[in-house]
Design a protein around this motif. Structure first.
Motif, PDB file in Angstrom:
ATOM      1  N   TYR A   1     -46.762  22.972 -66.821  1.00 52.39           N
ATOM      2  CA  TYR A   1     -47.684  22.113 -67.554  1.00 52.39           C
ATOM      3  C   TYR A   1     -47.935  20.798 -66.822  1.00 52.39           C
ATOM      4  CZ  TYR A   1     -45.693  25.327 -71.023  1.00 52.39           C
ATOM      5  OH  TYR A   1     -45.212  26.440 -71.660  1.00 52.39           O
TER       6      TYR A   1
ATOM      7  N   THR B   1     -49.152  14.268 -72.577  1.00 49.74           N
ATOM      8  CA  THR B   1     -48.349  14.737 -73.701  1.00 49.74           C
ATOM      9  C   THR B   1     -47.048  15.361 -73.194  1.00 49.74           C
ATOM     10  OG1 THR B   1     -49.364  16.947 -73.756  1.00 49.74           O
ATOM     11  CG2 THR B   1     -50.437  15.195 -75.033  1.00 49.74           C
TER      12      THR B   1
ATOM     13  N   CYS C   1     -49.277  17.068 -68.011  1.00 48.68           N
ATOM     14  CA  CYS C   1     -48.477  17.186 -69.230  1.00 48.68           C
ATOM     15  C   CYS C   1     -47.014  17.347 -68.826  1.00 48.68           C
ATOM     16  CB  CYS C   1     -48.940  18.390 -70.051  1.00 48.68           C
ATOM     17  SG  CYS C   1     -47.858  18.868 -71.411  1.00 48.68           S
TER      18      CYS C   1
ATOM     19  N   ALA D   1     -50.993  22.289 -73.593  1.00 51.45           N
ATOM     20  CA  ALA D   1     -50.538  21.400 -72.522  1.00 51.45           C
ATOM     21  C   ALA D   1     -51.710  20.505 -72.170  1.00 51.45           C
ATOM     22  CB  ALA D   1     -50.083  22.216 -71.309  1.00 51.45           C
TER      23      ALA D   1
END
Length: 764
Positions: free
Chosen positions: A222, A210, A227, A206
């Protein structure tokens, strides 16, 4: 079937919850209109925002520019020839941070397409984690005909839920998972290494900016490190293993503004308990959340992880914090903590993000004019320590009020991925140091990971808890998920730093469970009752402050206008215009047992006809006599809540009902629906309209409304009319999310599993 004169070739398509079967038959040439007698299965494909899934039962001809299928309860129009339309949006479309990250991880987008809330996209996440459910996912993976994991760097396997279970059966399952990981070169973390979500954060799976998913509901965590994390079901995980990708519908995005500074003694746990307790009317159900506000720089990363983790209990599908200097400095500390070179948490990678942040890279923040579905505000300076429960995260009380009630406890827990990181253990140790756990109280502790425990041992906090009488458990989920020793027994009261206190989750259904911060849990363990850290040393609990929160109006939806957007690409064989009659089941929270009785769930040989017969019988025994093939089922909010049984979707398909509309859906039901090629559509405005229309018509569990819904697929717009006639009065009209060709392909194949099988056979 009545046919006109002439002849041409026609393909008749049928979908029975599995796949689209094409048959070629010679029919009269001028047969542009197929009239089906009786009550046939019909195609119903409806676009929506924010929820949509679909299934096809179709007939089409290849001999006219515009083709039409008329049924006794609806009409379907098909575009002629090859329909290959480009979906695009204007070049400077503002996006929120969720949309920007999804844009980056979407595959197969037409050139110039900017994704937005409501759109269906195919995503290729950076990573996909499964835990103890990895073996069932592996079995599904093999059942799809897959023999090789598409990307061994994408998949992560962890063992964390039932780590105390040393039975031969569980050890065999764990061994099978480990063997599978080694065979495919997948990153594997054994039992005792820690909770999967914590591992993904510690080890950089994580990572800021992203998209990482997991077959577990607390993937939201996350978001604490910037993330975008969101949960997937097992079929999705198997699809990702086999093809690297699956589908996702971008949820409506809620902006949650945190203002002010937390008072002393108030933690991130108190923030999320307050949010769940104040905004407790499903305000963010099935939303993505983006946290903003001047309070965020004062929140530690551990606080952010706790808040993001429990956005799951708040009802959200993700909980995203921004990338800022606090996060960058935390990442730099991780570089020092982890052995280098590290494949994901390296100095070069962290400093690259730091440089982008310093440069004001637009990819790291929402656009100035980004669109949000709602805007909630919480003033952190007005918070006090809070406790959630008993047995519900929607029930919140100030610690001050509960202290006055003198609620004795028998068990306390400092475990789980929510609040068992180093700072949490230190906070508990600071309270308990020099004291003992009260007689008659059992205090269980488990670090979120073995690394966390090692750090806490070096720090001395772990030993302080042990010396006070805490009982250690291996790093893992344990009591939080109701597994292993230390569970709540009949009549007991427990207080926990975990994320869920649903009745029966941590043991007996006749027990009471409360949630609080690590400091309050530790204090309660010492006092033998729900109490304040101040009381441990002879002090008194402070009076609670007057909490300040509000919901602000959001600006006009700039996504609403589609005048400058090219039509959505529609694949051959996929309908463009569809309509059907609405049948209203006016109730909220119809659960999966109401849809498909539990007594049939684990019978694998129930025939389709029987599934159709028992569909919705626990809700309304007369449902079967009032509904026909091709009807559109409409219900209230949180439809399909409850268990993960896929039959709740497939039994509706068995009745040849191809579309379910609701105010909102249980997320697992929603994903199971698309994965089995059942169309779902969230239209809260329609539910309000129907309830107003029939409020004086008497109670009727299942009601035929006489209203018809139509979806214009290329232009992503729906209409509801007072009749089937084209000139019938329109009572509701709105734009909906785009249904991209990738998802259309999944539906044409008959669902995600059949799509995966086709992908595997095509690439072989």
């Amino acid at each position: 079937m009545a046919l006109a004169r002439g002849s041409c070739w026609v393909g008749l398509g049928t979908l029975r919850g599995s796949h689209l079967q094409n048959h070629r038959k010679k029919i009269p040439h001028e047969s542009h209109h197929l009239s089906l007698s009786g009550r046939p299965s019909r195609t119903h494909i409806v676009g929506l925002m924010p929820r949509l899934a679909l299934t096809i039962t179709a007939g089409w001809t290849s001999c006219s520019p515009l083709r039409q299928l008329s049924c006794c309860h609806g009409t379907i129009f098909y575009g002629g020839g090859i329909s290959r339309r480009t979906l695009a949006t204007s070049i400077n479309v503002p996006q929120n941070l969720t949309e920007k990250i999804v844009q980056k991880y979407s595959v197969g987008l037409p050139k110039g397409k900017y994704v937005r809330a409501g759109d269906f996209v195919t995503i290729k996440p950076q990573h996909c984690m499964t835990h103890d459910n990895s073996w069932p996912v592996a079995m599904k993976f093999h059942g799809l005909g897959a023999t090789k994991v598409h990307d061994d760097r994408q998949v992560v396997l962890t063992l964390d839920h039932d780590v105390q279970n040393k039975s031969p059966k569980n050890l065999e399952k764990y061994a099978n998972i480990e063997k599978f990981a080694h065979q495919h070169g997948i990153d594997f973390y054994p039992a005792g290494r820690g909770i999967g979500h914590q591992i993904l954060v510690e080890e950089g799976y994580a990572f800021p900016g992203t998209l990482t998913v997991a077959s577990d509901s607390h993937s939201n965590m996350y978001g604490g490190v910037g993330c975008l994390g969101t949960p997937m079901v097992r079929t999705d995980a198997a699809a990702i293993w086999a093809t690297g990708q699956t589908w996702w519908q971008i949820p409506p995005v809620a902006k949650v503004e945190l203002r002010g500074r937390l008072p002393s003694g108030v933690s991130g746990k108190d923030v999320i308990v307050a949010l769940c307790g104040v905004f407790n009317k499903d305000d963010v159900l099935n939303h993505a959340i983006e946290f903003v506000g001047d309070a965020i720089p004062d929140l530690t990363v551990d606080d952010r992880l706790t808040i993001a983790n429990m956005t799951t209990e708040w009802g959200a599908l993700s909980g995203l914090f921004p990338v800022d200097e606090v996060l960058i400095n935390w990442l730099r500390s991780r570089v020092l903590r982890l052995p280098q070179p590290h494949p994901r948490v390296s100095s070069d990678r962290v400093e690259e993000v730091a440089a982008l942040l310093q440069a004001g890279d637009p990819a790291l923040s929402a656009s100035k004019d980004a669109v949000y579905a709602k805007h909630l505000v919480l003033d952190l300076s007005t918070l006090s320590p809070y406790v959630s429960g008993p047995n519900s995260v929607k029930v919140m009380s100030s610690l001050t009020d509960l202290v006055k009630q003198d609620i004795a406890i028998q068990k306390a827990y400092l475990v789980s991925c929510t609040n068992s990181r180093l700072s949490d253990i230190q906070a508990a140790a600071e309270v308990i140091k020099g004291h003992k756990v009260a007689p008659g109280v059992e205090f269980y502790i488990a670090a979120a990971s073995s690394n966390v425990q090692a750090d806490a041992e070096v720090d001395g906090a772990w030993n302080a808890l042990l010396e006070a009488g805490a009982r250690p458990l291996p790093a893992g989920c344990g009591p939080c998920i109701g597994l292993g020793i230390g569970l709540l027994q009949d009549g007991e009261v427990g207080i926990s730093a975990t994320n869920r206190n649903f009745k029966g989750r941590m043991g007996s259904r006749d027990a009471l469970a409360y949630l609080a911060s690590p400091a309050v849990v530790a204090a309660s363990a010492v006092l033998g009752r729900i109490g304040s850290p101040a009381e441990v040393d002879g002090g008194t609990v402070s009076e609670s402050l007057q909490l300040v929160s509000e919901e602000l109006a959001v600006g006009s939806n700039s996504h609403a206008s589609k005048s400058d957007v090219a039509p959505t690409q529609v694949l051959d064989g996929f309908p463009e215009l569809i309509e059907g009659e609405l049948v209203f089941c006016d109730a909220d929270n119809i659960n999966t047992d109401g849809i498909y009785p539990g007594k049939y769930t684990y019978q694998d040989d129930v025939p389709r006809e029987k599934m159709a017969e028992v569909c919705m019988e626990n809700y309304d025994a007369s449902f079967g006599s009032k509904t026909y093939a091709g009807d559109v089922l409409v219900s209230g909010f949180n439809f399909g809540t409850g268990s993960s049984r896929e039959q709740a979707a497939t039994c509706i398909l068995a009745r040849d009902i191809r579309l379910v509309v609701a105010g909102s859906f249980g997320n697992i039901f929603f994903r199971n629906s698309i994965n089995n090629a059942l169309l779902t559509l969230e239209l809260p405005a329609l539910i309000s309209l129907l309830r107003l229309k029939f409020k004086d018509s008497g109670s009727e569990l299942t009601r035929r409304t006489g209203l018809f819904i139509k979806w214009d697929v290329p232009n992503a717009r729906i209409q509801v009319r007072e009749g089937a006639e084209p000139d019938a009065r329109v009572v509701l009209e709105q734009n909906v999310g785009d249904l991209g060709p990738n998802l259309q392909d999944i539906i044409i194949q008959g669902g995600l599993e059949d799509w995966v099988k086709n992908e595997i056979s095509t690439s072989a």
